[in-house]
Design a protein around this motif. Structure first.
Motif, PDB file in Angstrom:
ATOM      1  N   HIS A 243       0.848  -1.199   0.000  1.00 22.84           N
ATOM      2  CA  HIS A 243       0.000   0.000   0.000  1.00 22.84           C
ATOM      3  C   HIS A 243       0.880   1.245   0.000  1.00 22.84           C
ATOM      4  N   HIS A 244       0.303   2.374  -0.424  1.00 12.37           N
ATOM      5  CA  HIS A 244       1.029   3.640  -0.437  1.00 12.37           C
ATOM      6  C   HIS A 244       1.096   4.230   0.972  1.00 12.37           C
ATOM      7  N   LEU A 245       2.229   4.832   1.291  1.00 11.61           N
ATOM      8  CA  LEU A 245       2.395   5.511   2.569  1.00 11.61           C
ATOM      9  C   LEU A 245       1.773   6.904   2.510  1.00 11.61           C
ATOM     10  N   GLN A 246       1.390   7.406   3.692  1.00 12.27           N
ATOM     11  CA  GLN A 246       0.678   8.682   3.754  1.00 12.27           C
ATOM     12  C   GLN A 246       1.176   9.535   4.924  1.00 12.27           C
ATOM     13  N   LEU A 247       1.120  10.849   4.716  1.00  9.16           N
ATOM     14  CA  LEU A 247       1.309  11.838   5.771  1.00  9.16           C
ATOM     15  C   LEU A 247       0.234  12.893   5.612  1.00  9.16           C
ATOM     16  N   ASN A 248      -0.418  13.244   6.723  1.00 11.36           N
ATOM     17  CA  ASN A 248      -1.497  14.252   6.670  1.00 11.36           C
ATOM     18  C   ASN A 248      -2.551  13.911   5.625  1.00 11.36           C
ATOM     19  N   ASP A 249      -2.896  12.620   5.520  1.00  6.89           N
ATOM     20  CA  ASP A 249      -3.908  12.129   4.578  1.00  6.89           C
ATOM     21  C   ASP A 249      -3.532  12.359   3.112  1.00  6.89           C
ATOM     22  N   ILE A 250      -2.258  12.583   2.853  1.00  7.63           N
ATOM     23  CA  ILE A 250      -1.788  12.784   1.484  1.00  7.63           C
ATOM     24  C   ILE A 250      -0.981  11.567   1.057  1.00  7.63           C
ATOM     25  N   GLU A 251      -1.350  11.026  -0.096  1.00  9.42           N
ATOM     26  CA  GLU A 251      -0.634   9.870  -0.621  1.00  9.42           C
ATOM     27  C   GLU A 251       0.713  10.319  -1.180  1.00  9.42           C
TER      28      GLU A 251
ATOM     29  N   GLN B 282       1.192   7.403   8.410  1.00  2.00           N
ATOM     30  CA  GLN B 282       0.010   7.260   9.258  1.00  2.00           C
ATOM     31  C   GLN B 282      -0.702   5.949   9.022  1.00  2.00           C
ATOM     32  N   THR B 283      -0.357   5.239   7.944  1.00  2.00           N
ATOM     33  CA  THR B 283      -0.967   3.925   7.711  1.00  2.00           C
ATOM     34  C   THR B 283      -0.547   2.913   8.775  1.00  2.00           C
ATOM     35  N   VAL B 284       0.523   3.225   9.513  1.00  4.26           N
ATOM     36  CA  VAL B 284       0.929   2.371  10.634  1.00  4.26           C
ATOM     37  C   VAL B 284      -0.181   2.304  11.676  1.00  4.26           C
ATOM     38  N   GLU B 285      -0.836   3.431  11.922  1.00  2.42           N
ATOM     39  CA  GLU B 285      -1.886   3.482  12.935  1.00  2.42           C
ATOM     40  C   GLU B 285      -3.023   2.513  12.610  1.00  2.42           C
ATOM     41  N   LYS B 286      -3.428   2.496  11.355  1.00  3.21           N
ATOM     42  CA  LYS B 286      -4.528   1.611  10.955  1.00  3.21           C
ATOM     43  C   LYS B 286      -4.129   0.145  11.108  1.00  3.21           C
ATOM     44  N   THR B 287      -2.885  -0.164  10.783  1.00  2.00           N
ATOM     45  CA  THR B 287      -2.416  -1.553  10.868  1.00  2.00           C
ATOM     46  C   THR B 287      -2.298  -2.020  12.314  1.00  2.00           C
ATOM     47  N   LEU B 288      -1.814  -1.131  13.197  1.00  2.00           N
ATOM     48  CA  LEU B 288      -1.588  -1.513  14.589  1.00  2.00           C
ATOM     49  C   LEU B 288      -2.879  -1.669  15.390  1.00  2.00           C
ATOM     50  N   LYS B 289      -3.973  -1.081  14.929  1.00  2.00           N
ATOM     51  CA  LYS B 289      -5.226  -1.180  15.667  1.00  2.00           C
ATOM     52  C   LYS B 289      -5.708  -2.617  15.820  1.00  2.00           C
ATOM     53  N   THR B 290      -5.463  -3.436  14.825  1.00  2.00           N
ATOM     54  CA  THR B 290      -5.956  -4.822  14.833  1.00  2.00           C
ATOM     55  C   THR B 290      -4.826  -5.846  14.909  1.00  2.00           C
ATOM     56  N   ARG B 291      -3.624  -5.387  15.151  1.00  2.00           N
ATOM     57  CA  ARG B 291      -2.479  -6.294  15.116  1.00  2.00           C
ATOM     58  C   ARG B 291      -2.413  -7.157  16.387  1.00  2.00           C
ATOM     59  N   ASP B 292      -2.112  -8.455  16.208  1.00  2.00           N
ATOM     60  CA  ASP B 292      -1.935  -9.376  17.325  1.00  2.00           C
ATOM     61  C   ASP B 292      -0.437  -9.593  17.546  1.00  2.00           C
TER      62      ASP B 292
ATOM     63  N   SER C 248       4.361   7.793  14.368  1.00  2.00           N
ATOM     64  CA  SER C 248       3.394   7.545  13.293  1.00  2.00           C
ATOM     65  C   SER C 248       2.091   8.262  13.624  1.00  2.00           C
ATOM     66  N   GLY C 249       1.507   8.894  12.623  1.00  2.00           N
ATOM     67  CA  GLY C 249       0.245   9.610  12.815  1.00  2.00           C
ATOM     68  C   GLY C 249       0.402  10.999  13.393  1.00  2.00           C
ATOM     69  N   SER C 250       1.613  11.374  13.853  1.00  2.00           N
ATOM     70  CA  SER C 250       1.827  12.717  14.392  1.00  2.00           C
ATOM     71  C   SER C 250       2.131  13.702  13.266  1.00  2.00           C
ATOM     72  N   LYS C 251       2.258  14.957  13.623  1.00  2.00           N
ATOM     73  CA  LYS C 251       2.563  15.986  12.628  1.00  2.00           C
ATOM     74  C   LYS C 251       3.947  15.734  12.042  1.00  2.00           C
ATOM     75  N   PRO C 252       4.087  15.743  10.728  1.00  2.00           N
ATOM     76  CA  PRO C 252       5.405  15.518  10.106  1.00  2.00           C
ATOM     77  C   PRO C 252       6.381  16.625  10.480  1.00  2.00           C
ATOM     78  N   GLY C 253       7.672  16.287  10.416  1.00  2.00           N
ATOM     79  CA  GLY C 253       8.701  17.287  10.634  1.00  2.00           C
ATOM     80  C   GLY C 253       9.068  17.980   9.332  1.00  2.00           C
ATOM     81  N   THR C 254       9.658  19.149   9.444  1.00  2.00           N
ATOM     82  CA  THR C 254      10.125  19.899   8.265  1.00  2.00           C
ATOM     83  C   THR C 254      11.552  20.345   8.506  1.00  2.00           C
TER      84      THR C 254
END
Length: 581
Positions: free
Chosen positions: A432-440, A484-494, A533-539
């Protein structure tokens, strides 16, 4: 004389080049309003300008005053006053003398005997010559200032050419060719050329283009593209088009004119004044940096358009045939095997174990990285890759033996390879594509370098500079973070099967990962920042001195584990700037 007229006359006599077209027209209208105004102007001219300075001024300096492309008889060649005096001298030599009889006064009662006086001879031609000379000098003062000249004067130099092909064989073909005023328009069919005017204004023209050099501070663009870089000493440089005049106020700007006269003005730096419209309905607009206007022949006023800084050739080099359009160097493109300007391939990158180029994921699982520095000979702008902190103590970060003690100890476990793109895939996670701030990420709009912890890469800035003649590296900029796709994966991870691994306990409780991002210049740390993951990106926007050779980017595991460190540098760019020759 009004305060305004005094101001205009003062500007006209002291700094005529700095006057705008509107100010010149205003002064001309005031002078012609009546005899009184004309006399006041002549008096001011005589006081402020020494007559000998005007008569002895060189043709080049005369041409540097105000020019236009209107058809006016050439009286500035220096032959005008010489012909006048030659004609008067010849007339003086051949003209007959004129005797003027004085009337005899009536006799008075007491008469005095006066000595006989000889009748005075009066030369009519001499009298006319004196009057004419005075008038000629006054007119010459006015003419030198007000009337445009059509002299053939060298005012610019052709400095660079890249694949240039002119419409005529007589066109300038080599650098250092001097260009003259009052020359017919030049047509460039192919390639690019660079002109440097005598006031140091620089212009790059790109074919197909037709242009005409009008003066040391003015060029006419009939059609085509032009990019002007104007230093402070050349403020007031003018680009004329069929529908407008662009007056520089200390800027960099691009002009594109179509065959129908439609003109676009893109202001990249500073400010410009745009004058358009018919003679009886002139419109003057001030454009600031980052703005653009479009002018059409029938439009009542210019219209706003997006400013495009990358459509114009800004800098060219004859030897390397380099053409720079204002783009910055994309390090993601270089990782993809390109030159930094879009020639790389998405998903292509460097195998951390061998340093060779690859475009496929050879293992979906995490594996142990190499314990030594790995050179990358296949990409000239990349010095090498490495695993930071895999050994206790120092880590080598260049093929010249440069080391650093900044990195903390890491597990040395890595995933995949360093590549131009942004995606992740494993045995239990679909690609899957990685994302920051909901941007692919990992596309043309948002290029990225994916670097799972624990990986590092060193770029050779010296090798990059060699491909950029006339352009310098100012800084390195990028956005960075953990997808931020890490957050979605970790929610259901065993995590029960790997509960005994270091850091897994924290990862299972907090349900997010963390990684540390690093930037080093010649081995010196300029950035170390922890991002979740899921936090504000750095610049980042770090200045780079001319002497710096190596730029190193790295990602290391933080205080949880190397798992789920799907790290990316987004839009990693070397910011470029043109330099003066």
């Amino acid at each position: 004389m009004t305060e305004r007229s005094e101001q205009l006359i003062s500007m006209f006599l002291q700094t005529p080049v700095a006057m705008t077209e509107q100010q010149r027209q205003e002064l001309s209208a005031w002078i012609t309003q009546g005899t009184k105004n004309t006399k006041e102007f002549i008096q001011a001219s005589l006081f402020h300008r020494c007559i000998h300075e005007v008569l002895l001024v060189s043709d080049v300096e005369r041409n540097r005053i105000i020019q236009d492309d209107t058809n006016i008889p050439n009286m500035s060649s220096g032959s005008f006053d010489r012909q006048l005096w030659d004609m008067l001298l010849k007339e003086e030599e051949t003209a007959p003398e004129i005797e003027i009889e004085r009337p005899v006064p009536e006799k008075e009662p007491i008469q005095y005997v006066k000595p006989e006086r000889r009748q005075r001879k009066f030369n009519k031609t001499s009298f006319i010559a004196v009057v004419t000379a005075i008038a000629a000098m006054i007119l010459l003062i006015i003419y030198v200032q007000l009337v445009p000249y059509t002299l053939d004067v060298e005012v610019a130099t052709l400095t660079e050419t890249v694949n240039a092909q002119w419409a005529e064989t007589a066109g300038p073909t080599s650098p250092n060719t001097r260009l003259m005023t009052n020359h017919k328009p030049l047509m460039l069919r192919k390639g690019c050329v660079e002109l440097v005017f005598d006031n140091n204004a620089k212009v790059v023209l790109e074919a197909p283009v037709e242009f005409q050099v009008l003066s040391y501070d003015q060029i006419k663009l009939s059609y085509g593209r032009l990019y002007a870089t104007v230093p402070k000493e050349a403020v007031g440089f003018i680009v004329s088009t069929p529908t407008s005049k662009i007056i520089d106020l200390g800027t960099e700007f691009g002009v594109e004119t179509g065959f129908d006269g439609t003109t676009e003005l893109h202001v990249v730096k500073g400010k410009t004044s745009l004058v358009s419209g018919s003679a009886d309905n002139k419109i003057s607009i001030l454009l600031n940096e980052g703005s653009a206007k479009k002018i059409t022949e029938n439009a009542s006023a210019p219209i706003d358009i997006p400013c495009d800084e990358q459509i114009f050739a800004r800098r060219i080099d004859s030897q390397s045939r380099f053409v720079w359009r204002g783009r910055n160097v994309s390090l993601a493109d270089i990782v993809g095997g390109g030159n930094g300007f879009g020639t790389g391939q998405f998903d292509k990158g460097i195998n951390p174990s061998t340093g060779s180029s690859t475009q496929s994921l050879f293992s979906k699982s995490v594996y142990a990285g190499p314990e030594h520095y790995v050179p990358v000979p296949s990409v000239p702008y990349i010095d090498g890759v490495f695993v930071p902190g895999i050994n206790s103590g120092s880590t080598q970060i260049s093929s010249f033996g440069l080391t650093t003690n900044e990195f903390p100890a890491t597990s040395g476990e890595i995933w995949g390879y360093i590549f131009d793109g942004a995606w992740h895939e494993s045995d239990d996670t679909p690609r899957h594509h990685l994302q920051l701030n909901d941007i692919e990420l990992g596309n043309k709009e948002n290029p990225a370098i994916t670097m799972h912890s624990n990986l590092g890469i060193t770029f050779d800035l010296s090798a990059i500079r060699k491909t950029l003649p006339g352009v310098k590296i100012n800084s390195f900029s990028s956005v960075f973070g953990v997808s931020q796709t890490v957050e979605k994966t970790l929610k259901t991870r065993d995590f029960s099967a790997i509960a005994d691994m270091a850091g897994v306990d924290k990862l299972s409780k907090e349900r997010h990962s963390a990684a540390e991002f690093w930037v080093l210049l010649d081995g010196k740390k300029v950035l170390r920042q922890k991002v979740f993951s899921g936090s504000k990106p750095g610049t980042i926007d770090i200045p780079i001195d001319e002497g710096v050779r190596f730029l190193t980017l790295a990602v290391t595991e933080a205080d949880d584990t190397f798992m789920f460190d799907w790290a990316v540098f987004v839009r990693p760019e070397l910011i470029l700037e043109s330099v003066a020759k």
